[in-house]
Scaffold this motif. Structure first.
Motif, PDB file in Angstrom:
ATOM      1  N   PRO A 130      32.689  25.602  40.370  1.00  0.00           N
ATOM      2  CA  PRO A 130      33.484  24.617  40.293  1.00  0.00           C
ATOM      3  C   PRO A 130      33.533  23.787  38.829  1.00  0.00           C
ATOM      4  N   LEU A 131      34.583  23.402  38.206  1.00  0.00           N
ATOM      5  CA  LEU A 131      34.552  22.737  36.838  1.00  0.00           C
ATOM      6  C   LEU A 131      34.932  21.468  37.314  1.00  0.00           C
ATOM      7  N   MET A 132      33.814  20.461  36.906  1.00  0.00           N
ATOM      8  CA  MET A 132      33.920  19.095  37.441  1.00  0.00           C
ATOM      9  C   MET A 132      34.926  18.255  36.431  1.00  0.00           C
ATOM     10  N   PRO A 133      35.352  17.159  37.012  1.00  0.00           N
ATOM     11  CA  PRO A 133      36.265  16.530  36.357  1.00  0.00           C
ATOM     12  C   PRO A 133      36.140  16.120  34.773  1.00  0.00           C
ATOM     13  N   GLY A 134      36.838  16.213  33.874  1.00  0.00           N
ATOM     14  CA  GLY A 134      36.794  16.103  32.596  1.00  0.00           C
ATOM     15  C   GLY A 134      35.993  17.050  31.729  1.00  0.00           C
ATOM     16  N   LYS A 135      35.558  18.067  32.230  1.00  0.00           N
ATOM     17  CA  LYS A 135      34.542  19.201  31.682  1.00  0.00           C
ATOM     18  C   LYS A 135      35.754  20.315  31.153  1.00  0.00           C
ATOM     19  N   THR A 136      34.994  21.111  30.230  1.00  0.00           N
ATOM     20  CA  THR A 136      35.696  22.153  29.768  1.00  0.00           C
ATOM     21  C   THR A 136      34.957  23.558  30.131  1.00  0.00           C
ATOM     22  N   ALA A 137      35.641  24.727  30.257  1.00  0.00           N
ATOM     23  CA  ALA A 137      35.018  26.060  30.440  1.00  0.00           C
ATOM     24  C   ALA A 137      36.217  26.924  29.776  1.00  0.00           C
ATOM     25  N   SER A 138      36.021  28.461  29.598  1.00  0.00           N
ATOM     26  CA  SER A 138      36.830  29.230  29.224  1.00  0.00           C
ATOM     27  C   SER A 138      36.978  30.487  30.056  1.00  0.00           C
ATOM     28  N   ILE A 139      38.052  31.121  30.018  1.00  0.00           N
ATOM     29  CA  ILE A 139      38.352  32.353  30.464  1.00  0.00           C
ATOM     30  C   ILE A 139      38.509  33.395  29.243  1.00  0.00           C
ATOM     31  N   LYS A 140      37.557  34.441  29.126  1.00  0.00           N
ATOM     32  CA  LYS A 140      37.484  35.285  28.243  1.00  0.00           C
ATOM     33  C   LYS A 140      38.235  36.551  28.583  1.00  0.00           C
ATOM     34  N   VAL A 141      39.074  37.132  27.554  1.00  0.00           N
ATOM     35  CA  VAL A 141      39.966  38.175  28.136  1.00  0.00           C
ATOM     36  C   VAL A 141      39.604  39.459  27.086  1.00  0.00           C
ATOM     37  N   HIS A 142      39.527  40.507  27.547  1.00  0.00           N
ATOM     38  CA  HIS A 142      39.259  41.711  26.809  1.00  0.00           C
ATOM     39  C   HIS A 142      40.635  42.670  27.049  1.00  0.00           C
ATOM     40  N   TYR A 143      41.221  43.158  25.870  1.00  0.00           N
ATOM     41  CA  TYR A 143      42.240  44.175  25.713  1.00  0.00           C
ATOM     42  C   TYR A 143      41.567  45.392  25.089  1.00  0.00           C
ATOM     43  N   ASP A 144      41.835  46.555  25.816  1.00  0.00           N
ATOM     44  CA  ASP A 144      41.407  47.884  25.495  1.00  0.00           C
ATOM     45  C   ASP A 144      42.320  48.416  24.112  1.00  0.00           C
ATOM     46  N   THR A 145      41.755  48.049  22.987  1.00  0.00           N
ATOM     47  CA  THR A 145      42.579  48.479  21.653  1.00  0.00           C
ATOM     48  C   THR A 145      42.449  50.165  21.513  1.00  0.00           C
TER      49      THR A 145
END
Length: 194
Positions: free
Chosen positions: A126-141
């Motif tokens: 869980p991401l707490m209120p006011g905090k940041t996180a990221s979603i990493k995406v990989h595309y097959d080039t």
């Protein structure tokens, strides 16, 4: 007899004249009815359009501020990543940073790409209120040509999903020509030095 024939002709002319006048009167009545019906239809249609507009305004003014992702519970730094033009086999990674803008923990329940060539990696805790996180995406080039793909992110306690997008073009490498190879025979006779 001539008087009777003449009178009969006058009667016929009179009847025809009355019928002509009656037909004209019928045409005028029909035209007036059609005009009235058209006006009534136009009046009926106009209020329906006027009532539809305020409903649309009511949907827009919800009182909540939405970010680029169109939500009021999470804020993304971007919802589109443009790779531009890249070479085949280049780094296909990108990142979408997001912030929890609610007063409760935010949980991603699922996150998936539109095809197997787009693979997201997201935080499972869980991401707490006011905090940041990221979603990493990989595309097959290793797949050449232009592409546009999406990543759908679903959150616990929120019915609205967020759609992230990636796009770009992977260049097709030039065909390999072995060193010292001969061009194809064009069918022309060979020259001989004597």
């Amino acid at each position: 007899m001539k008087k009777v024939a003449l009178t009969l002709s006058a009667v016929v002319a009179l009847v025809c004249g009355l019928q002509a006048q009656t037909g004209t009167a019928k045409k005028e009545t029909t035209a007036k009815t059609t005009t009235t019906a058209t006006t009534a239809t136009a009046k009926t249609t106009t209020p329906a359009k006027e009532t539809a507009a305020p409903a649309k305004e009511a949907q827009v003014s919800t009182g909540k501020t939405a970010d680029a992702a169109g939500t009021d519970f999470v804020k993304f730094d971007k919802v589109l990543h443009d790779y531009g033009t890249v070479k085949k086999g280049a780094d296909g990674n990108c990142e979408f940073v997001f912030k929890n803008t609610t007063s409760a923990p935010l949980v991603i329940t699922s996150c998936y790409g539109s095809c197997g060539c787009t693979v997201p990696n997201w935080p499972k805790e869980p991401l707490m209120p006011g905090k940041t996180a990221s979603i990493k995406v990989h595309y097959d080039t290793n797949r050449t040509g232009p592409f546009e793909k999406t990543v759908t992110v679903n959150y616990q306690d929120h019915t609205q999903a967020v759609t992230l997008k990636i796009k770009g073009t992977v260049e097709t490498p030039p065909a390999d020509v072995p060193f010292g190879s001969q061009p194809a025979n064009s069918g022309a006779p060979l020259e001989r030095n004597n």
